[in-house]
Design an enzyme around this catalytic site. Structure first.
Site, PDB file in Angstrom:
ATOM      1  N   CYS A   1       7.085  51.549  70.152  1.00 24.42           N
ATOM      2  CA  CYS A   1       5.790  51.603  69.466  1.00 24.42           C
ATOM      3  C   CYS A   1       5.666  52.843  68.579  1.00 24.42           C
ATOM      4  CB  CYS A   1       4.623  51.557  70.435  1.00 24.42           C
ATOM      5  SG  CYS A   1       3.050  51.362  69.554  1.00 24.42           S
TER       6      CYS A   1
ATOM      7  N   CYS B   1       1.425  46.648  65.502  1.00 21.69           N
ATOM      8  CA  CYS B   1       1.045  47.959  66.021  1.00 21.69           C
ATOM      9  C   CYS B   1      -0.442  48.166  65.762  1.00 21.69           C
ATOM     10  CB  CYS B   1       1.865  49.049  65.340  1.00 21.69           C
ATOM     11  SG  CYS B   1       1.626  50.675  66.074  1.00 21.69           S
TER      12      CYS B   1
END
Length: 422
Positions: free
Chosen positions: A170, A350
């Site tokens: 991430c 994201c």
């Protein structure tokens, strides 16, 4: 024996999955839904399964830590044998996996998805001070609550946030911690006395340029001191000092020692040791797969997904959610039970939490091509919206537990190619 208890060793399995994170459980569930008769075993030593995307919210006081964890036995799909052990080594020619108790499993199809390794030891002094002296990280379940404690208690001084070189799990998470912390300090009237600094080992704020303008507005709003090409190499917790190496334009480097009252660290990240030393790894240590089919480039009966593979997509749970049906489909093609290969387009997502109540929802495929899941009139991911926050805070957690981990492929059905052999 209860359905989800660790299984006794069984020598051979039709499909053997290594890793019971988001990718491993999702692909197991997708396989079982397609073929309930399939003999599947899943190897993982962990007792607990974590919803890791929730840890950013724990670090901001939005989620409770307990809401992001479940016993592994409760997360695994019925019909899959759980072998609670660590993998030591592979022999792809013999099609065997050796476990930490020296027992050996054989397989017809192997799926590799053990995630990645957070390399805390790569930063000198970090392990000695994590969880105290103002040093924290949302990348660990036990430390995310300490992040929120530090944010609440900080009244003045320097708050330093770091981001290591890519690839990482991430890529937006390091700055999510920054934004949510700054938002709290702004709302509580303390931001004027706190200098937030973001030290990024890379040269850009975010890898997909379309989302950078919205993010830069928050960098300016919070008066963040943004520094590129700075890599964290050492932490002295008692002295409250972080040491960075800065790469200069001419390729040389210099060292910078930065004092702090609070330090949020994101460690460098590498493939697990048993993957890096295996025949499945590329030169950088990641599992070497075809980016579309996710089949190993050398071994036709091996597939990979999740954070451990060498594809260029973002390493996120959203990527694993799209990869799992592709791998499930293609393993069944390899077993002669389905006719058409499926392909993965590199989708990753994201949700960048720029403030409490608003998110910039980045969604993109290979090459940074935008791939919105919703019409732009409903949700424009390039700007902060409350709808995206609602998605992150209320919709995605149950979607994860009740759909992704159960093989329900809402917005994740794979695109299939021509029939094999045509």
């Amino acid at each position: 024996m209860p359905a989800h208890s660790p299984s006794l060793r069984s020598d051979h399995h039709k499909v053997l999955i290594v890793g019971a994170g988001a990718a491993g459980i999702a692909v197991a569930s997708s396989l079982i839904r397609r073929d309930p008769s399939l003999d599947i075993a899943l190897v993982d030593p962990a007792d607990t399964h974590y919803y890791q995307p929730g840890w950013t919210m724990v670090g901001a006081g939005v989620f409770s830590p307990a809401s992001t964890a479940k016993p592994m036995a409760a997360a695994l799909p019925k019909g899959v044998r759980w072998i609670k052990a660590r993998v030591e080594q592979f022999d792809p020619n013999a099609q065997t996996v050796t476990l930490d108790d020296t027992s050996v499993l054989s397989y017809e199809q192997l799926i590799l998805c053990p995630g990645l390794k957070l390399d805390w030891q790569a930063i000198e002094g970090l392990s000695d001070t994590l969880g105290r002296n103002g040093v924290t990280s949302n990348y660990r379940y036990d430390l995310a609550p300490y992040t929120w404690q530090l944010v609440q208690n900080l009244r003045e001084g320097r708050a330093v946030f770091s981001q290591p070189p890519m690839p990482i799990k991430c890529a937006g998470a390091p700055q999510k911690a920054l934004y949510l912390s700054c938002d709290h300090w702004l709302r509580s009237g303390r931001l004027g006395n706190i200098q937030a600094q973001f030290f990024n080992a890379g040269a850009v704020l975010f890898g997909v340029a379309d989302y950078v303008p919205a993010l830069m507005k928050y960098i300016d709003k919070y008066a963040v001191d943004l520094q590129y090409n700075h890599r964290l190499v050492a932490v002295d917790g008692p002295a409250r000092q972080a040491t960075f190496v800065r790469t200069l334009p001419d390729g040389s480097s210099e060292t910078r020692v930065q004092p702090f009252e609070m330090l949020h660290v994101v460690p460098p990240q590498v493939a697990p040791d048993f993957i890096r030393s295996s025949p499945f790894a590329d030169a950088a240590g990641w599992v070497d797969v075809d980016p579309a089919t996710l089949r190993h480039r050398q071994f036709a009966n091996v597939h990979g997904l999740g954070d451990v593979i060498n594809t260029s997509n973002a390493k996120t749970a959203a990527a694993a959610r799209k990869q799992a049906p592709v791998v499930a489909n293609n393993v069944l093609v390899a077993l002669g039970r389905l006719p058409r290969l499926a392909q993965y387009d590199g989708y990753g997502s994201c949700p960048l939490t720029v403030e409490r109540g608003k998110i910039v929802l980045a969604e993109f495929t290979y090459g940074g091509k935008l791939a919105p899941s919703f019409p732009r009139w409903l949700l424009d991911g390039r700007r902060p919206t409350r709808l995206a926050w609602l998605l992150k805070a209320q919709i995605l957690p149950p979607l994860y537990w009740r759909c992704m981990l159960k093989g329900r492929e809402w917005l994740a059905k794979p695109q299939t190619l021509v029939e094999v052999g045509q």
